[in-house]
Structures are given as C-alpha cells and as structure tokens.
Enzyme design. Structure first.
Site, PDB file in Angstrom:
ATOM      1  CE  LYS A 115     -38.453  -1.549  39.712  1.00  0.00           C
ATOM      2  NZ  LYS A 115     -39.237  -0.516  39.110  1.00  0.00           N
ATOM      3  CB  CYS A 116     -31.636   3.227  44.288  1.00  0.00           C
ATOM      4  SG  CYS A 116     -30.517   3.816  45.563  1.00  0.00           S
ATOM      5  N   GLY A 117     -33.349   5.227  46.142  1.00  0.00           N
ATOM      6  CA  GLY A 117     -33.547   6.628  46.508  1.00  0.00           C
ATOM      7  C   GLY A 117     -32.543   7.562  45.831  1.00  0.00           C
ATOM      8  CB  THR A 147     -32.946   6.090  40.921  1.00  0.00           C
ATOM      9  OG1 THR A 147     -32.717   4.786  41.466  1.00  0.00           O
ATOM     10  CG2 THR A 147     -33.191   5.975  39.428  1.00  0.00           C
TER      11      THR A 147
END
Length: 163
Positions: free
Chosen positions: A38-40, A42
């Site tokens: 859930k990371c930018g 990803t």
C-alpha cells in the site's frame, strides 16, 4: 565479525512458512527489495518482475521482503500479500514473510546491509533495492525513487550479472 559475513549467511522464512536460507542462492547475483502493498512505490513490483523474468535464466534472483515498518503500508497476512502480488503484478519471484527492516527488531540481514553500506544504505522507506554479488557481498543499493526499469538500475543489474 560482521565484515566476514556475507548475505548468504542469513535466513528468512518464505511467505508459505518454509525456511528460506540465502545460502541456497550462493554463487548467484541477488536483488533484495523491502516491499509493501500500500505504498506509492508499490507499482515497482511490476518492474521487479520484469527484471526477474528477463534475467532469471542468467542466474539472477529477485527476493521481495515485505515489511510494515513504514507508515503501516504492509498490513496484510502472508496469504494476503501473496495474493495481492500475484493478482495485481504477476509476481513470480520469491517473497519472504513480513519482517522488520529497521530499528532494534530489524532482520539481521538489514542490520548487516547497514554495516556494509553505511548509514545511508539502511532502508528509510519501502522499495530500497540491494544488489548482492555472486560472492554474497553488497555491491550497490538504490533508494525507493530509483525504479527497477530505470536506465541507472538496469546498468547496475548488468554489472552485477557480469561480476
């Protein structure tokens, strides 16, 4: 003492709960990446999978190491992480169980990486990429902002494969 160790002296557990000794990769170049769902950053899973597919016949191993250390961006269970990676990015490269990559509870490999690469090499966010040579030594590292499909990263991978 840690100077004598190599990456191949460490062990993880796979997402499926099986032992994953890095000694199984001895003699192969390895890219180790701390990951999160859930990371930018990803979407870098896609680029990592492409690097893996392009170079696995050359012996290259890409190893994803999920971690929830940065802003709680990997909250899932092992099964959720595996399904997310497979469904959304077709990830076929090996993934470890979720571990800590920073602080007092950091997995010993990441402590070793900090000792080998210096303070700046320690992961400060998700998707730090560590290039390990066939000899098990840290050859290079890249922060999150360097994408796996960048020219800079691809050149480093080519150097890794030739070493």
């Amino acid at each position: 003492m840690a100077k004598d160790k190599t990456a191949f002296d460490f062990e993880f557990t796979s997402l499926k709960g099986k032992p994953m000794p890095l000694s199984a990769y001895a003699g192969k170049p390895v890219i180790i990446v701390n990951t999160a769902s859930k990371c930018g950053f990803t979407p870098q899973y896609k680029g990592l999978e492409e690097v893996w597919q392009r170079h696995k016949t050359d012996g290259l191993v890409v190893l994803g190491v999920p971690s929830n250390d940065f802003a709680g961006q990997e909250p899932g269970t092992s099964m959720e992480i595996e399904q997310f990676c497979e469904i959304n990015f077709g990830v076929d490269f090996p993934l470890t169980e979720k571990v800590h990559v920073k602080g007092a509870e950091a997995h010993p490999l990441f402590t070793w990486i900090g000792e080998q690469g210096g303070f700046l090499a320690k992961p400060r966010w998700n998707f730090y990429k560590y290039l390990i040579g066939r000899d098990g030594k840290l050859k290079d590292w890249f922060a999150s902002v360097t994408a796996p499909d960048s020219t800079k990263f691809e050149r480093a991978v080519e150097r890794l494969l030739k070493s």
